[in-house]
Design a protein around this motif. Structure first.
Motif, PDB file in Angstrom:
ATOM      1  N   ALA A 117      -0.727 -10.933   5.190  1.00 56.87           N
ATOM      2  CA  ALA A 117      -1.872 -10.854   6.109  1.00 56.87           C
ATOM      3  C   ALA A 117      -3.191 -10.962   5.353  1.00 56.87           C
ATOM      4  O   ALA A 117      -4.107 -11.690   5.768  1.00 56.87           O
ATOM      5  CB  ALA A 117      -1.817  -9.562   6.916  1.00 56.87           C
ATOM      6  N   LYS A 118      -3.289 -10.251   4.244  1.00 60.22           N
ATOM      7  CA  LYS A 118      -4.538 -10.280   3.473  1.00 60.22           C
ATOM      8  C   LYS A 118      -4.792 -11.676   2.926  1.00 60.22           C
ATOM      9  O   LYS A 118      -5.931 -12.175   2.979  1.00 60.22           O
ATOM     10  CB  LYS A 118      -4.472  -9.259   2.335  1.00 60.22           C
ATOM     11  CG  LYS A 118      -5.755  -9.146   1.543  1.00 60.22           C
ATOM     12  CD  LYS A 118      -5.680  -8.017   0.528  1.00 60.22           C
ATOM     13  CE  LYS A 118      -6.998  -7.875  -0.228  1.00 60.22           C
ATOM     14  NZ  LYS A 118      -6.962  -6.743  -1.201  1.00 60.22           N
ATOM     15  N   GLU A 119      -3.760 -12.321   2.417  1.00 59.20           N
ATOM     16  CA  GLU A 119      -3.911 -13.666   1.855  1.00 59.20           C
ATOM     17  C   GLU A 119      -4.312 -14.673   2.940  1.00 59.20           C
ATOM     18  O   GLU A 119      -5.135 -15.568   2.698  1.00 59.20           O
ATOM     19  CB  GLU A 119      -2.611 -14.098   1.185  1.00 59.20           C
ATOM     20  CG  GLU A 119      -2.267 -13.335  -0.086  1.00 59.20           C
ATOM     21  CD  GLU A 119      -1.695 -11.935   0.161  1.00 59.20           C
ATOM     22  OE1 GLU A 119      -1.512 -11.196  -0.828  1.00 59.20           O
ATOM     23  OE2 GLU A 119      -1.443 -11.582   1.340  1.00 59.20           O
ATOM     24  N   LEU A 137      -8.438  -2.138  10.829  1.00 61.58           N
ATOM     25  CA  LEU A 137      -7.926  -3.166   9.934  1.00 61.58           C
ATOM     26  C   LEU A 137      -8.380  -2.917   8.500  1.00 61.58           C
ATOM     27  O   LEU A 137      -7.621  -3.125   7.550  1.00 61.58           O
ATOM     28  CB  LEU A 137      -8.385  -4.545  10.417  1.00 61.58           C
ATOM     29  CG  LEU A 137      -7.723  -5.044  11.703  1.00 61.58           C
ATOM     30  CD1 LEU A 137      -8.506  -6.206  12.292  1.00 61.58           C
ATOM     31  CD2 LEU A 137      -6.280  -5.440  11.466  1.00 61.58           C
ATOM     32  N   GLU A 138      -9.609  -2.452   8.338  1.00 60.00           N
ATOM     33  CA  GLU A 138     -10.115  -2.154   6.998  1.00 60.00           C
ATOM     34  C   GLU A 138      -9.302  -1.048   6.342  1.00 60.00           C
ATOM     35  O   GLU A 138      -9.021  -1.098   5.135  1.00 60.00           O
ATOM     36  CB  GLU A 138     -11.587  -1.751   7.073  1.00 60.00           C
ATOM     37  CG  GLU A 138     -12.234  -1.563   5.709  1.00 60.00           C
ATOM     38  CD  GLU A 138     -13.715  -1.253   5.808  1.00 60.00           C
ATOM     39  OE1 GLU A 138     -14.390  -1.271   4.762  1.00 60.00           O
ATOM     40  OE2 GLU A 138     -14.197  -0.998   6.933  1.00 60.00           O
ATOM     41  N   THR A 139      -8.897  -0.064   7.134  1.00 57.86           N
ATOM     42  CA  THR A 139      -8.052   1.015   6.615  1.00 57.86           C
ATOM     43  C   THR A 139      -6.734   0.463   6.082  1.00 57.86           C
ATOM     44  O   THR A 139      -6.170   0.985   5.113  1.00 57.86           O
ATOM     45  CB  THR A 139      -7.782   2.064   7.713  1.00 57.86           C
ATOM     46  OG1 THR A 139      -9.032   2.614   8.136  1.00 57.86           O
ATOM     47  CG2 THR A 139      -6.881   3.181   7.210  1.00 57.86           C
ATOM     48  N   ALA A 140      -6.253  -0.605   6.707  1.00 59.01           N
ATOM     49  CA  ALA A 140      -5.014  -1.258   6.269  1.00 59.01           C
ATOM     50  C   ALA A 140      -5.254  -2.251   5.135  1.00 59.01           C
ATOM     51  O   ALA A 140      -4.322  -2.929   4.696  1.00 59.01           O
ATOM     52  CB  ALA A 140      -4.349  -1.961   7.442  1.00 59.01           C
ATOM     53  N   GLY A 141      -6.507  -2.357   4.676  1.00 60.31           N
ATOM     54  CA  GLY A 141      -6.827  -3.260   3.572  1.00 60.31           C
ATOM     55  C   GLY A 141      -7.179  -4.671   3.996  1.00 60.31           C
ATOM     56  O   GLY A 141      -7.197  -5.582   3.165  1.00 60.31           O
ATOM     57  N   HIS A 157       1.473  -3.581  11.195  1.00 65.17           N
ATOM     58  CA  HIS A 157       2.489  -2.833  11.927  1.00 65.17           C
ATOM     59  C   HIS A 157       2.114  -1.366  11.811  1.00 65.17           C
ATOM     60  O   HIS A 157       2.048  -0.832  10.700  1.00 65.17           O
ATOM     61  CB  HIS A 157       3.882  -3.073  11.350  1.00 65.17           C
ATOM     62  CG  HIS A 157       4.943  -2.243  12.000  1.00 65.17           C
ATOM     63  ND1 HIS A 157       5.299  -2.400  13.324  1.00 65.17           N
ATOM     64  CD2 HIS A 157       5.711  -1.227  11.520  1.00 65.17           C
ATOM     65  CE1 HIS A 157       6.243  -1.532  13.624  1.00 65.17           C
ATOM     66  NE2 HIS A 157       6.508  -0.809  12.547  1.00 65.17           N
ATOM     67  N   GLU A 158       1.824  -0.752  12.974  1.00 65.14           N
ATOM     68  CA  GLU A 158       1.249   0.584  12.995  1.00 65.14           C
ATOM     69  C   GLU A 158      -0.039   0.557  12.159  1.00 65.14           C
ATOM     70  O   GLU A 158      -0.964  -0.145  12.510  1.00 65.14           O
ATOM     71  CB  GLU A 158       2.263   1.627  12.547  1.00 65.14           C
ATOM     72  CG  GLU A 158       3.442   1.739  13.532  1.00 65.14           C
ATOM     73  CD  GLU A 158       4.482   2.772  13.132  1.00 65.14           C
ATOM     74  OE1 GLU A 158       4.366   3.374  12.059  1.00 65.14           O
ATOM     75  OE2 GLU A 158       5.426   2.978  13.928  1.00 65.14           O
ATOM     76  N   GLU A 159      -0.110   1.232  11.043  1.00 62.04           N
ATOM     77  CA  GLU A 159      -1.360   1.234  10.266  1.00 62.04           C
ATOM     78  C   GLU A 159      -1.226   0.498   8.935  1.00 62.04           C
ATOM     79  O   GLU A 159      -2.097   0.622   8.068  1.00 62.04           O
ATOM     80  CB  GLU A 159      -1.818   2.681  10.004  1.00 62.04           C
ATOM     81  CG  GLU A 159      -2.047   3.496  11.270  1.00 62.04           C
ATOM     82  CD  GLU A 159      -3.042   2.833  12.227  1.00 62.04           C
ATOM     83  OE1 GLU A 159      -4.065   2.295  11.740  1.00 62.04           O
ATOM     84  OE2 GLU A 159      -2.788   2.845  13.444  1.00 62.04           O
ATOM     85  N   ASN A 160      -0.180  -0.287   8.775  1.00 63.14           N
ATOM     86  CA  ASN A 160       0.075  -0.969   7.510  1.00 63.14           C
ATOM     87  C   ASN A 160      -0.042  -2.481   7.664  1.00 63.14           C
ATOM     88  O   ASN A 160       0.450  -3.063   8.633  1.00 63.14           O
ATOM     89  CB  ASN A 160       1.480  -0.616   6.990  1.00 63.14           C
ATOM     90  CG  ASN A 160       1.639   0.878   6.764  1.00 63.14           C
ATOM     91  OD1 ASN A 160       0.815   1.504   6.114  1.00 63.14           O
ATOM     92  ND2 ASN A 160       2.699   1.454   7.319  1.00 63.14           N
ATOM     93  N   ALA A 161      -0.695  -3.110   6.677  1.00 64.44           N
ATOM     94  CA  ALA A 161      -0.805  -4.564   6.678  1.00 64.44           C
ATOM     95  C   ALA A 161       0.560  -5.181   6.411  1.00 64.44           C
ATOM     96  O   ALA A 161       1.325  -4.700   5.567  1.00 64.44           O
ATOM     97  CB  ALA A 161      -1.799  -5.017   5.616  1.00 64.44           C
ATOM     98  N   LEU A 162       0.883  -6.241   7.135  1.00 57.75           N
ATOM     99  CA  LEU A 162       2.138  -6.950   6.922  1.00 57.75           C
ATOM    100  C   LEU A 162       1.996  -7.919   5.748  1.00 57.75           C
ATOM    101  O   LEU A 162       0.883  -8.388   5.448  1.00 57.75           O
ATOM    102  CB  LEU A 162       2.541  -7.693   8.193  1.00 57.75           C
ATOM    103  CG  LEU A 162       3.043  -6.778   9.323  1.00 57.75           C
ATOM    104  CD1 LEU A 162       3.106  -7.532  10.642  1.00 57.75           C
ATOM    105  CD2 LEU A 162       4.418  -6.207   8.983  1.00 57.75           C
ATOM    106  N   PRO A 163       3.093  -8.220   5.053  1.00 56.87           N
ATOM    107  CA  PRO A 163       3.019  -9.099   3.879  1.00 56.87           C
ATOM    108  C   PRO A 163       2.377 -10.448   4.208  1.00 56.87           C
ATOM    109  O   PRO A 163       2.764 -11.107   5.164  1.00 56.87           O
ATOM    110  CB  PRO A 163       4.493  -9.266   3.486  1.00 56.87           C
ATOM    111  CG  PRO A 163       5.162  -8.032   4.000  1.00 56.87           C
ATOM    112  CD  PRO A 163       4.462  -7.693   5.284  1.00 56.87           C
TER     113      PRO A 163
END
Length: 268
Positions: free
Chosen positions: A26-28, A58-62, A18-24
């Motif tokens: 997503a990484k998993e 996406l990398e910036t968001a982790g 969402h915008e530049e932040n990963a949503l809960p």
């Protein structure tokens, strides 16, 4: 009959970020796909950016998503158009994501006798460029647009997107564009071909009923709606179709996917 899902397609904005932040979750979710070597693509109707740009975002968001795992409406449009013309001459209104995709498919971008006018998203629509597009379409060029979204997100709120500008061109020319991006199943079918996947073994995750879920349903995919983006639960009743699954967010799917990979059988 229980479907065995071997491949995943997922939307990006509203699902993974969402915008530049990963949503809960997503990484998993992405980590499970990569660790288990499950084929996947991240889809977006945004035609502004190249896959390399989006991978960096996406990398910036982790989130680690290689550019070869990103499929945009710009790539789908260029791939669709390549066999549709012999001269590969096109007048293109758009930014790097679209112009790069067209170039890589061998197109010459010109306002001199193009067969096709291609409209993509841009943050700086030029009246001169749109006037040229209108005149070329009036003179017989075919009208193609990357996606039908009428608005896009920004930090300040909604902004006009490709569909809204296409409507202006249609009003001036009387010609409707052919949209390649979601909900057109063409974009998804090309994505399936890219990862050598079959529709009956593929699931799609999206946050919009009118693009993601509709495209997935019409392509024969298992559909998962997440409520972390554009569509809220109260909006679902407006549509005559339903997703196979509804989740609060990608985290619910990440947990479910992990359990399935561990051999647990889950009910719908």
């Amino acid at each position: 009959m229980t479907r065995v899902i071997k491949n995943w397609l997922t939307d990006m904005d509203g699902v993974l970020i969402h915008e530049e932040n990963a949503l809960p979750g997503a990484k998993e979710f992405l980590t499970t796909l990569q660790e288990k070597e499950i084929p996947f693509l991240v889809l977006t109707n945004n035609s502004i950016f190249t896959p390399r740009d989006l991978s960096a975002r996406l990398e910036t968001a982790g989130l680690n998503v290689p550019e070869e795992n990103i499929w945009t409406s710009a790539l789908a449009t260029a791939t669709f158009l390549a066999p549709q013309t012999e001269s590969r001459r096109a007048y293109v209104v758009g930014e790097a994501g679209l112009t790069t995709a067209m170039y890589e498919e061998g197109f010459v971008m010109t306002n001199d006798r193009p067969e096709i006018v291609v409209l993509g998203e841009t943050r700086t629509y030029s009246i001169d460029a749109l006037t040229t597009a209108i005149r070329l379409i009036d003179n017989g060029a075919r009208f193609i647009a990357t996606n039908p979204d009428v608005t896009g997100p920004s930090a300040q709120g909604a902004i006009p997107a490709t569909g809204a500008v296409a409507a202006m061109i249609t009003a001036a020319t009387g010609k409707e564009p052919y949209y390649v991006g979601k909900p057109n199943p063409v974009m998804l079918r090309m994505g399936l071909n890219k990862i050598d996947a079959h529709s009956e073994e593929t699931a799609l995750v999206g946050d919009r009923m009118d693009t993601d879920i509709l495209a997935g349903m019409e392509s024969g995919l298992q559909t998962h709606l997440v409520l972390s983006g554009s569509t809220k639960e109260k909006h679902i009743r407006k549509y005559p179709f339903r997703p196979d699954y509804i989740h609060n967010g990608i985290g619910n799917i990440a947990e479910r996917l992990w359990l399935e990979q561990m051999g647990h059988k889950l009910d719908k």
